[in-house]
Motif scaffolding. Structure first.
Motif, PDB file in Angstrom:
ATOM      1  N   PHE A 228       1.049  -0.519   0.073  1.00  0.00           N
ATOM      2  CA  PHE A 228      -0.172  -0.134  -0.096  1.00  0.00           C
ATOM      3  C   PHE A 228       0.769   1.292  -0.021  1.00  0.00           C
ATOM      4  O   PHE A 228       0.071   2.234  -0.414  1.00  0.00           O
ATOM      5  CB  PHE A 228      -0.924  -0.099   0.968  1.00  0.00           C
ATOM      6  N   LEU A 231       2.321   1.884  -3.370  1.00  0.00           N
ATOM      7  CA  LEU A 231       1.067   2.006  -4.590  1.00  0.00           C
ATOM      8  C   LEU A 231       0.596   3.951  -4.217  1.00  0.00           C
ATOM      9  O   LEU A 231       0.849   4.250  -5.108  1.00  0.00           O
ATOM     10  CB  LEU A 231      -0.134   1.670  -4.191  1.00  0.00           C
ATOM     11  N   TRP A 232       1.223   4.037  -3.218  1.00  0.00           N
ATOM     12  CA  TRP A 232       1.096   5.907  -2.878  1.00  0.00           C
ATOM     13  C   TRP A 232       2.688   6.175  -3.299  1.00  0.00           C
ATOM     14  O   TRP A 232       2.356   7.568  -4.015  1.00  0.00           O
ATOM     15  CB  TRP A 232       0.820   5.446  -0.765  1.00  0.00           C
ATOM     16  N   LYS A 452       0.538 -12.631  -6.119  1.00  0.00           N
ATOM     17  CA  LYS A 452      -0.524 -11.633  -6.445  1.00  0.00           C
ATOM     18  C   LYS A 452      -0.456  -9.825  -6.659  1.00  0.00           C
ATOM     19  O   LYS A 452      -0.567 -10.003  -7.354  1.00  0.00           O
ATOM     20  CB  LYS A 452      -1.705 -12.316  -5.673  1.00  0.00           C
ATOM     21  N   ILE A 453      -0.074  -9.362  -5.076  1.00  0.00           N
ATOM     22  CA  ILE A 453      -0.279  -7.945  -5.070  1.00  0.00           C
ATOM     23  C   ILE A 453       0.910  -7.567  -6.328  1.00  0.00           C
ATOM     24  O   ILE A 453       1.084  -6.503  -6.693  1.00  0.00           O
ATOM     25  CB  ILE A 453      -0.300  -7.237  -3.729  1.00  0.00           C
ATOM     26  N   LEU A 456      -0.092  -7.777  -9.526  1.00  0.00           N
ATOM     27  CA  LEU A 456      -1.128  -6.736  -9.524  1.00  0.00           C
ATOM     28  C   LEU A 456      -0.470  -5.507 -10.328  1.00  0.00           C
ATOM     29  O   LEU A 456      -0.420  -4.228 -10.397  1.00  0.00           O
ATOM     30  CB  LEU A 456      -2.272  -6.047  -8.720  1.00  0.00           C
ATOM     31  N   ARG A 460      -0.196  -2.470 -12.669  1.00  0.00           N
ATOM     32  CA  ARG A 460      -0.368  -1.459 -12.698  1.00  0.00           C
ATOM     33  C   ARG A 460       0.843   0.100 -13.457  1.00  0.00           C
ATOM     34  O   ARG A 460       0.483   1.294 -13.717  1.00  0.00           O
ATOM     35  CB  ARG A 460      -0.565  -0.840 -11.094  1.00  0.00           C
ATOM     36  N   HIS A 502     -12.965  -7.630  -9.580  1.00  0.00           N
ATOM     37  CA  HIS A 502     -12.096  -6.410  -8.900  1.00  0.00           C
ATOM     38  C   HIS A 502     -11.180  -6.678 -10.628  1.00  0.00           C
ATOM     39  O   HIS A 502     -11.009  -5.547 -11.117  1.00  0.00           O
ATOM     40  CB  HIS A 502     -11.316  -6.452  -7.924  1.00  0.00           C
ATOM     41  N   TYR A 503     -10.321  -7.481 -10.565  1.00  0.00           N
ATOM     42  CA  TYR A 503      -9.471  -7.882 -11.887  1.00  0.00           C
ATOM     43  C   TYR A 503     -10.322  -7.481 -13.181  1.00  0.00           C
ATOM     44  O   TYR A 503      -9.779  -7.167 -14.972  1.00  0.00           O
ATOM     45  CB  TYR A 503      -9.109  -9.475 -12.195  1.00  0.00           C
ATOM     46  N   ASP A 505     -13.545  -6.049 -13.437  1.00  0.00           N
ATOM     47  CA  ASP A 505     -13.052  -4.157 -14.236  1.00  0.00           C
ATOM     48  C   ASP A 505     -12.039  -3.423 -14.123  1.00  0.00           C
ATOM     49  O   ASP A 505     -12.191  -3.023 -15.493  1.00  0.00           O
ATOM     50  CB  ASP A 505     -13.845  -3.646 -12.477  1.00  0.00           C
ATOM     51  N   GLU A 506     -10.978  -3.492 -13.899  1.00  0.00           N
ATOM     52  CA  GLU A 506      -9.584  -3.190 -14.257  1.00  0.00           C
ATOM     53  C   GLU A 506      -9.031  -3.918 -15.285  1.00  0.00           C
ATOM     54  O   GLU A 506      -8.529  -2.775 -16.590  1.00  0.00           O
ATOM     55  CB  GLU A 506      -8.435  -3.477 -13.290  1.00  0.00           C
ATOM     56  N   LEU A 509     -11.252  -1.266 -18.261  1.00  0.00           N
ATOM     57  CA  LEU A 509     -10.638  -0.205 -19.152  1.00  0.00           C
ATOM     58  C   LEU A 509      -9.261  -0.892 -19.204  1.00  0.00           C
ATOM     59  O   LEU A 509      -8.581   0.200 -20.649  1.00  0.00           O
ATOM     60  CB  LEU A 509      -9.922   0.313 -16.994  1.00  0.00           C
TER      61      LEU A 509
ATOM     62  N   LEU B 163      -3.570   8.001   2.807  1.00  0.00           N
ATOM     63  CA  LEU B 163      -2.719   6.653   1.717  1.00  0.00           C
ATOM     64  C   LEU B 163      -3.703   6.494   0.732  1.00  0.00           C
ATOM     65  O   LEU B 163      -3.148   5.933  -0.100  1.00  0.00           O
ATOM     66  CB  LEU B 163      -0.836   6.963   2.237  1.00  0.00           C
ATOM     67  N   ASP B 164      -4.385   4.734   2.033  1.00  0.00           N
ATOM     68  CA  ASP B 164      -5.100   4.036   1.196  1.00  0.00           C
ATOM     69  C   ASP B 164      -6.066   4.223   0.446  1.00  0.00           C
ATOM     70  O   ASP B 164      -6.730   4.061  -0.039  1.00  0.00           O
ATOM     71  CB  ASP B 164      -4.812   2.628   2.353  1.00  0.00           C
ATOM     72  N   LEU B 200      -9.232   3.097  -5.346  1.00  0.00           N
ATOM     73  CA  LEU B 200      -8.381   3.098  -4.455  1.00  0.00           C
ATOM     74  C   LEU B 200      -9.275   2.639  -3.184  1.00  0.00           C
ATOM     75  O   LEU B 200      -8.274   0.923  -2.319  1.00  0.00           O
ATOM     76  CB  LEU B 200      -7.782   4.136  -4.323  1.00  0.00           C
ATOM     77  N   TRP B 203     -10.181  -1.102  -3.620  1.00  0.00           N
ATOM     78  CA  TRP B 203      -8.982  -2.217  -3.497  1.00  0.00           C
ATOM     79  C   TRP B 203      -8.873  -2.605  -2.350  1.00  0.00           C
ATOM     80  O   TRP B 203      -9.160  -3.640  -1.897  1.00  0.00           O
ATOM     81  CB  TRP B 203      -8.387  -1.935  -4.837  1.00  0.00           C
ATOM     82  N   TRP B 204      -9.057  -1.182  -1.447  1.00  0.00           N
ATOM     83  CA  TRP B 204      -7.917  -1.894   0.379  1.00  0.00           C
ATOM     84  C   TRP B 204      -9.476  -2.139   0.898  1.00  0.00           C
ATOM     85  O   TRP B 204      -9.080  -3.432   1.893  1.00  0.00           O
ATOM     86  CB  TRP B 204      -7.938   0.071   0.576  1.00  0.00           C
ATOM     87  N   CYS B 206     -11.885  -4.010  -0.617  1.00  0.00           N
ATOM     88  CA  CYS B 206     -11.626  -5.395  -0.956  1.00  0.00           C
ATOM     89  C   CYS B 206     -10.588  -6.704  -0.518  1.00  0.00           C
ATOM     90  O   CYS B 206     -10.897  -7.703  -0.494  1.00  0.00           O
ATOM     91  CB  CYS B 206     -12.091  -6.037  -1.980  1.00  0.00           C
ATOM     92  N   GLU B 207      -9.432  -6.081  -0.374  1.00  0.00           N
ATOM     93  CA  GLU B 207      -8.532  -6.385   0.309  1.00  0.00           C
ATOM     94  C   GLU B 207      -8.434  -7.204   1.996  1.00  0.00           C
ATOM     95  O   GLU B 207      -7.826  -7.895   2.594  1.00  0.00           O
ATOM     96  CB  GLU B 207      -7.052  -6.368   0.357  1.00  0.00           C
ATOM     97  N   HIS B 242     -18.892  -5.633  -5.652  1.00  0.00           N
ATOM     98  CA  HIS B 242     -18.436  -7.323  -6.252  1.00  0.00           C
ATOM     99  C   HIS B 242     -17.343  -8.005  -6.507  1.00  0.00           C
ATOM    100  O   HIS B 242     -17.427  -8.320  -6.839  1.00  0.00           O
ATOM    101  CB  HIS B 242     -19.446  -7.184  -7.730  1.00  0.00           C
ATOM    102  N   TRP B 243     -15.861  -6.261  -5.948  1.00  0.00           N
ATOM    103  CA  TRP B 243     -14.660  -6.880  -5.663  1.00  0.00           C
ATOM    104  C   TRP B 243     -14.736  -8.069  -4.715  1.00  0.00           C
ATOM    105  O   TRP B 243     -13.793  -8.285  -4.703  1.00  0.00           O
ATOM    106  CB  TRP B 243     -13.911  -5.838  -5.389  1.00  0.00           C
TER     107      TRP B 243
END
Lengths: 705, 313
Positions: A228, A231-232, A452-453, A456, A460, A502-503, A505-506, A509, B163-164, B200, B203-204, B206-207, B242-243
């Protein structure tokens, strides 16, 4: 009862429990009695300590103690201030709080009491830091303790840099400390924001942070905490000001207005036809992110007929606060202007810096859009031409544009148009290098572990690099490897099925980005619609994106010119983004996964929409509406209580449940609607819709009377 | 799909309500108004609100009100915004909001707003975005949002964004699913969800789902049934529910039932309580479990109650 095992109590347990209960009840009623009667004797205050040490959540008990402290302090000041006794009164409070926290580390009331005491300014802050040191060792994730730490750091004015070092130590102690990573992001933002010594050079600071977090990620790739933070960092690296992406009419186009949509091929390419009864046409601006501040002072016009006019700009989004990616205004030419002369129109955007993103970034680039407008004189009779036309998606009416045709030429020229920017935005070398570097590290990590992350993140990063490449170079599509990204998402769907949607949806896009990224791929989806029965009509520009498993929409900035859109047989749950397609006349959304009328809210702004197919979706099949708070309604206080729905429900109370249909369709002017195959449909609803939309001529193949 | 022990849960809730002698009831005495909200909302979702005496509850709730307009957690306890919302929600369940002096309650809540838009919980000044949600939700239910500066209230909440993409109690505080519910809920009610980065935060959130199917409230923490509410309602408000894997979560909640004596616990085989029973049942309602009334993710009341209040009778 967190974490206490479920076991039937023994008889002894029960007896002990009722004894404890009796004791506690006695303490509670004594303290409430002292509180109500304002009794602050030494004995009374001691009893309240006993209560709070055994039940720290008893908030009235803490209130009582605060009143008692005030009472005792007032007494002190009457007898002349004696700082020792003040100190000892407050120390006693800290002692009680400490005991209470030992009993329950998560007691809001106890922590607040401590803050209240500290705010009086007589207590040793060093002692608080030592206490925190002990507490945070015992439970390094306790957010009360972290909050208290920030409070103490503020009181003591501890430099952010020192606190940053504390997070470094905590993270070295345990990479999985998300609380420390979080605090690090807060402190770094402060330091960079204030440009403190050693923090002027964002690139250097972030370089070190990437390295720091890499240690954590390589040590335990399956721990979420570092990811996380990573990602920030990535987000900070890519941060840039909002820019204008596209417009309608596009820059460099020749717009031909006509009353009846008839063809006028005397104009030079790229010519666009727009059918308008009153010499009015929409002007759409599409930005890279939601912005506010688009107005007649930030966007100016140069045009023979429009100098000095005041335009009303409308944000094309559901929220009432005026943030939107797409903005709309209407340009109107006076009715008496009829000429074959092309009037040049020049639109200048961000002429004064006033357009800002929701994070407060200003759009400082100036850019221009120039196009010409022709308003041909027309004295033919054109009364009923349009109104009776029924759109049919029969294959014979739809022709592919890949072959040489006028429409094909128009589309091709449309795709090639580009907005002129005075100073082209450039991607800094640093962000490009950073992203490439991170891609390499991520690939290295994934070569040894199937994380996994990590996957992802790689997806990204690749998309981020694509964005950077195409930034200021919209036709760089060929350099970009969308296939790699799509493959990563396909992999993730298999690897982590719990998050498959989730995947998906991505994936959607990325797929849409790929499809619209260059002329070649987009043209495969472009068609023209022309009815064999009325060959003189101007054909519609049609795009078919059906059967692609799309679950959401994106890249709409590339499709502002679309008049007919086929999105049928996908997996769409939302149509967010369609609000920008102001030229849309016909829309096919049948056989998707739309669950509610509220999900169709983006259609409300589409004033030219005539034919809508939402048949075979899931409207009415779900008890929970996930779009309920993303649309304007009385629930979100975006629509007043005077919304006139009552008029309809007074006649039929069973319609009360159709407030969402009412809010959607009352603003639409459809002439045909297909709605069959949704759980919500029945004769009552159909009658309601006919009444609500007098313009409706066909409802599910039946002609409305 | 497992079975929901509806009858047993109803029995359990009624028994807790009657049981005043044991230690747990005494410890919780100061928040009995919250307890009433949890228990009664659960009963309503289960379709069994009739099992309680409405007039008795309303009369007891009204005895918890103070001169200031605020409610205490029980008779004789100090007023606090936490219990004021629960009192309003309980009255809403019974369609009895009209017994309130609405002006007075609204004034109490409005008096707790600070210059920067934040809200204190009571006169002692603890500030927390939980109180922002409570104030906004309460005033909305009373149709009195005009009493406060909504714009500033929203601005304060946005200043707590992290941040998340999540939110904490105060600016700079760590994101936590419970706090995220409060902030997202307040933004939803005020039509301000555009301030949320839905992808963002989605995702946080759903994790938060761990291998067992349960949800935790922060990264690298244990799952807990109460997060079925905090995380799910937030995901629904931003349209990203749905995630997660709904079926796995349903099974996790059902596994936390005490199948013998009723009630739901934080994790399988732990001791049950009303709080987790409510969050479990409300979570199942958000997951569209058959036979349950739908609950509204923002106002935390059954959808029919919310629709009655906002969309007319």
């Amino acid at each position: 009862m967190h974490g206490r095992p479920r076991i039937a109590p023994t008889k002894e347990d029960q007896e002990a429990s009722s004894l404890k209960a009796a004791k506690l009840r006695d303490l509670q009623s004594q303290v409430l009695n002292f509180h109500h009667n304002k009794i602050y004797t030494k004995e009374a205050v001691e009893i309240s300590a006993k209560l709070l040490e055994s039940n720290p959540e008893h908030y009235t008990g803490w209130n009582y103690r605060k009143l008692a402290v005030q009472y005792l302090l007032d007494q002190q000041s009457e007898n002349g201030v004696d700082s020792n006794s003040i100190q000892s009164i407050l120390d006693e409070e800290l002692r009680v709080v400490e005991n209470a926290l030992k009993k329950n580390f998560k007691s809001y009331g106890a922590w607040h009491h401590r803050k209240w005491v500290l705010s009086k300014g007589h207590s040793s802050i060093d002692r608080e830091l030592r206490l925190l040191g002990r507490f945070q060792k015992l439970d390094s994730r306790n957010f009360h303790a972290w909050n208290y730490r920030r409070f103490i750091a503020g009181l003591r004015k501890i430099p952010d840099e020192e606190e940053l070092q504390y997070t470094t130590d905590m993270i070295y102690d345990n990479f999985s400390n998300y609380s420390a990573w979080h605090n690090r992001s807060v402190l770094l933002s402060n330091l960079l924001g204030k440009r403190e010594k050693g923090y002027h050079d964002k690139e250097k600071v972030f370089g070190e942070e990437y390295e720091f977090v890499r240690n954590a990620l390589f040590t335990d790739p399956d721990d979420q905490s570092g990811w996380f933070y990573h990602l920030w960092l990535l987000d900070q690296t890519l941060k840039r000001e909002p820019v204008l992406l596209s417009s309608w009419p596009p820059h460099g186009s020749n717009l031909c207005l006509s009353v009846d949509g008839s063809l006028n091929d005397r104009q030079p390419l790229p010519v666009l036809h727009f059918q308008s009864k009153a010499s009015t046409f929409p002007l759409i601006l599409y930005f890279s992110e939601a912005v506010e501040g688009v107005s007649s002072s930030t966007v100016t016009f140069e045009c023979k007929y429009h100098a000095g006019d005041d335009f009303t700009w409308m944000p094309l989004s559901a929220n009432k606060f005026g943030f939107s990616q797409a903005w709309l205004t209407y340009l109107k030419f006076p009715n008496e202007v009829h000429s074959l002369e092309a009037f040049p129109v020049k639109v200048t955007v961000a002429h004064a810096a006033g357009i800002t993103s929701s994070s407060g970034m200003p759009c400082s680039q100036s850019c221009h859009i120039s196009f010409t407008v022709v308003v041909p004189s027309d004295d033919r009779e054109h009364s009923e031409l349009q109104t009776t036309r029924r759109i049919s998606w029969k294959e014979e009416n739809i022709k592919s544009c890949t072959t040489q045709s006028l429409e094909g030429d128009i589309l091709r020229s449309l795709c090639e148009l580009e907005i002129t920017k005075e100073n082209k935005p450039t991607t800094t070398k640093w962000s490009m290098e950073t992203i490439s570097n991170e891609i390499a590290h991520c690939q290295e990590l994934l070569s040894t572990t199937n994380c996994k992350i990590g996957k992802l993140t790689l997806a990204r990063l690749l998309m981020a690099r694509n964005t950077l490449i195409s930034y200021g170079n919209p036709h760089a599509g060929t350099e970009v490897h969308y296939e790699d990204v799509l493959a990563l998402y396909r992999d993730l769907m298999k690897m982590d099925p719990a998050h498959i949607c989730h995947y998906e949806d991505e994936y959607s896009l990325v797929l849409l980005k790929q499809l619209t990224s260059n002329i070649g791929s987009l043209m495969k989806h472009c068609y023209q619609y022309q009815e064999s029965s009325s060959p003189s009509m101007n054909p519609y520009l049609c795009v078919r994106l059906n059967g692609l498993s799309l679950s959401r929409l994106g890249s709409m900035e590339q499709l502002l010119w679309v008049q007919m859109l086929d999105l049928s047989h996908n997996k769409l749950r939302t149509i967010e983004g369609l609000e920008a397609l102001q030229l849309l006349s016909c829309l096919k959304l049948n056989n998707n996964r739309l669950c509610s009328f509220t999900a169709l809210e983006p259609l409300k702004t589409l004033k030219s929409l005539e034919a809508l197919d939402i048949s075979y979706n899931e409207i009415g099949a779900h008890s929970i509406d996930t779009r309920r708070y993303l649309c304007s309604s009385p629930l979100t206080h975006a629509v007043g209580m005077d919304w006139n729905f009552k008029k309809f429900t007074d006649e039929d109370v069973k319609l009360k449940g159709h407030w969402d249909a009412y809010l959607l369709f009352k603003d639409l002017n459809l002439s045909q609607l297909e709605i069959a195959g949704n759980a919500v449909v029945n004769d009552r609803l159909k009658a309601f819709l006919s009444k609500l939309m007098p313009s409706l001529k066909w409802l599910d193949d039946e002609e409305c009377c | 799909m497992g079975e929901l022990m509806t009858e047993k849960h109803v029995k359990y809730i009624i028994s807790v309500e009657k049981k005043k002698g044991d230690f747990e009831s005494v410890v919780m005495e100061h928040l009995r108004v919250n307890g009433a909200y949890w228990g009664l909302t659960t009963l309503d979702i289960l379709g069994k609100l009739d099992a309680v005496d409405r007039d008795e509850v309303v009369s007891w709730i009204m005895q918890c009100q103070h001169e200031s307009g605020g409610f205490g957690g029980n008779i004789g306890h100090d007023p606090h915004i936490l219990y004021t919302l629960s009192a309003i929600q309980v009255l809403a369940l019974f369609d009895k909001i009209d017994v309130l002096d609405i002006e007075k309650v609204a004034n109490y809540i409005a008096s707790l707003q600070n210059e920067d838009g934040s809200f204190s919980g009571d006169m002692w000044g603890e500030i927390d975005t939980r109180f922002s949600y409570i104030a906004i939700c309460s005033l909305a239910l009373l149709h009195r949002l005009d009493k406060i500066n909504v714009e500033r209230a929203v601005k304060y909440i946005v200043s707590c964004k992290n941040l998340d993409g999540g939110f904490g109690c105060t600016p700079g505080a760590e994101s936590h699913a419970g706090q995220i519910f409060c902030c997202v809920g307040a933004l939803a009610i005020t039509g301000s969800l555009h301030h949320v980065d839905k992808d963002l935060l989605g995702w946080w959130l759903c994790e938060r789902q761990v291998k067992s199917g349960g949800l935790n409230g922060r990264p690298e923490k244990l799952p807990d049934v109460c997060y079925s509410w905090w995380v799910l309602s937030s995901l629904i408000m931003i349209d990203r529910v749905h995630w997660i894997d709904k079926e796995k979560l349903v099974n996790f909640i059902l596994d936390c039932q005490d199948k013998e004596n009723g009630g739901i616990s934080d994790r399988p085989d732990d001791a049950v309580d009303v709080f987790h029973t409510y969050f479990g049942v409300a979570g199942l309602s958000l997951l569209e479990f058959p036979g349950l009334k739908a609950i509204d993710p923002a106002y935390a009341l059954p959808v029919d109650v919310v629709n009655r209040i906002f969309l007319g009778k």
